[in-house]
Enzyme design. Structure first.
Site, PDB file in Angstrom:
ATOM      1  N   CYS A 110     -10.519  -3.738  -4.135  1.00 61.72           N
ATOM      2  CA  CYS A 110      -9.488  -4.712  -4.548  1.00 61.72           C
ATOM      3  C   CYS A 110     -10.115  -6.032  -4.985  1.00 61.72           C
ATOM      4  O   CYS A 110      -9.587  -6.699  -5.874  1.00 61.72           O
ATOM      5  CB  CYS A 110      -8.482  -4.922  -3.430  1.00 61.72           C
ATOM      6  N   CYS A 115      -3.920   0.544  -2.627  1.00 54.91           N
ATOM      7  CA  CYS A 115      -3.806  -0.687  -1.851  1.00 54.91           C
ATOM      8  C   CYS A 115      -2.694  -1.580  -2.390  1.00 54.91           C
ATOM      9  O   CYS A 115      -2.293  -1.487  -3.558  1.00 54.91           O
ATOM     10  CB  CYS A 115      -5.120  -1.462  -1.904  1.00 54.91           C
ATOM     11  N   GLU A 133       0.258   5.129   0.661  1.00 54.29           N
ATOM     12  CA  GLU A 133      -0.673   6.172   1.091  1.00 54.29           C
ATOM     13  C   GLU A 133      -0.200   7.539   0.617  1.00 54.29           C
ATOM     14  O   GLU A 133       0.936   7.688   0.133  1.00 54.29           O
ATOM     15  CB  GLU A 133      -0.831   6.111   2.618  1.00 54.29           C
ATOM     16  N   ALA A 186      -0.702  12.002   1.346  1.00 50.98           N
ATOM     17  CA  ALA A 186      -1.183  13.062   2.229  1.00 50.98           C
ATOM     18  C   ALA A 186      -2.588  13.507   1.811  1.00 50.98           C
ATOM     19  O   ALA A 186      -3.384  13.928   2.654  1.00 50.98           O
ATOM     20  CB  ALA A 186      -0.218  14.245   2.207  1.00 50.98           C
ATOM     21  N   ASN A 216       0.837  -1.195   0.000  1.00 54.19           N
ATOM     22  CA  ASN A 216       0.000   0.000   0.000  1.00 54.19           C
ATOM     23  C   ASN A 216       0.876   1.251   0.000  1.00 54.19           C
ATOM     24  O   ASN A 216       1.938   1.290   0.622  1.00 54.19           O
ATOM     25  CB  ASN A 216      -1.021  -0.001   1.149  1.00 54.19           C
ATOM     26  N   GLU A 247      -2.858  -4.749  -3.125  1.00 51.69           N
ATOM     27  CA  GLU A 247      -3.329  -5.603  -4.226  1.00 51.69           C
ATOM     28  C   GLU A 247      -3.261  -4.843  -5.550  1.00 51.69           C
ATOM     29  O   GLU A 247      -2.888  -5.411  -6.586  1.00 51.69           O
ATOM     30  CB  GLU A 247      -4.770  -6.054  -3.981  1.00 51.69           C
TER      31      GLU A 247
HETATM   32  N1  THU Z   1      -5.258  -1.713   2.442  1.00 51.48           N
HETATM   33  C1  THU Z   1      -4.679  -2.480   1.458  1.00 51.48           C
HETATM   34  O1  THU Z   1      -3.549  -2.223   1.034  1.00 51.48           O
HETATM   35  N2  THU Z   1      -5.386  -3.529   0.983  1.00 51.48           N
HETATM   36  C2  THU Z   1      -6.635  -3.874   1.402  1.00 51.48           C
HETATM   37  O2  THU Z   1      -7.262  -4.715   0.798  1.00 51.48           O
HETATM   38  C3  THU Z   1      -7.197  -3.248   2.598  1.00 51.48           C
HETATM   39  C4  THU Z   1      -6.584  -1.957   2.970  1.00 51.48           C
HETATM   40  C5  THU Z   1      -4.524  -0.549   2.924  1.00 51.48           C
HETATM   41  C6  THU Z   1      -5.093   0.752   2.463  1.00 51.48           C
HETATM   42  C7  THU Z   1      -4.588   1.709   3.520  1.00 51.48           C
HETATM   43  O3  THU Z   1      -3.288   2.143   3.142  1.00 51.48           O
HETATM   44  C8  THU Z   1      -4.463   0.833   4.770  1.00 51.48           C
HETATM   45  O4  THU Z   1      -4.554  -0.510   4.332  1.00 51.48           O
HETATM   46  C9  THU Z   1      -5.542   1.106   5.787  1.00 51.48           C
HETATM   47  O5  THU Z   1      -6.804   1.047   5.225  1.00 51.48           O
END
Ligand code: THU
Length: 131
Positions: free
Chosen positions: A87, A51, A42, A44, A40, A53
């Site tokens: 995802c 994500c 992220e 700002a 993942n 996936e």
């Molecule tokens: N996240 C994923 O990378 N995959 C998922 O299927 C669920 C959530 C990440 C997104 C965000 O960066 C963090 O988890 C919290 O939601």
């Protein structure tokens, strides 16, 4: 699945998750046996985050892959991580209902489910065929 889990673990360590601090890794196996990972990332500007996936799928497509045969998702635990709704749909684009999705934590495999279990009655590419 060991190779996928190993890659997904390495991906999780690379997650850019300064806001949620929830590090996720994913890995997919393509039809030619090659494996591709993502984490993942992220932002700002929160909605711009992606994500794990999505990263793994993008890496597979960029490498020429067209089908996903197996998928691992790993989260920080202790609970079972499940792919978010978006995802599930992204996986559906490249896989069918019988895709095994291995849900893992730092201690290893927690549970294996199918994509059909995660996303029943899905909308997919076949809906757009022969119109
Ligand atoms: N996240 C994923 O990378 N995959 C998922 O299927 C669920 C959530 C990440 C997104 C965000 O960066 C963090 O988890 C919290 O939601």
């Amino acid at each position: 699945m060991d190779d996928l889990l190993h890659l997904a673990r390495r991906m999780m360590l690379r997650a850019h998750a300064p806001y949620s601090k929830f590090h996720v890794g994913a890995a997919v196996r393509a039809e030619d046996g090659s494996i591709h990972g993502g984490c993942n990332v992220e932002n700002a500007a929160y909605p711009q985050g992606t994500c794990a996936e999505a990263g793994a799928i993008a890496a597979m497509v960029a490498a020429g892959g067209k089908r996903i045969l197996e998928c691992v998702v790993i989260g920080p635990g202790p609970g079972v991580i499940t792919p978010c709704g978006g995802c599930r749909q992204k996986l559906r684009e490249f896989a069918s209902d019988d895709l095994p999705v291995h849900l893992c934590g730092p201690d290893g495999l927690h549970r294996t489910v199918t994509l059909g279990h995660l996303l029943p009655m899905s909308f997919g590419p076949h809906h757009l065929e022969k119109r």
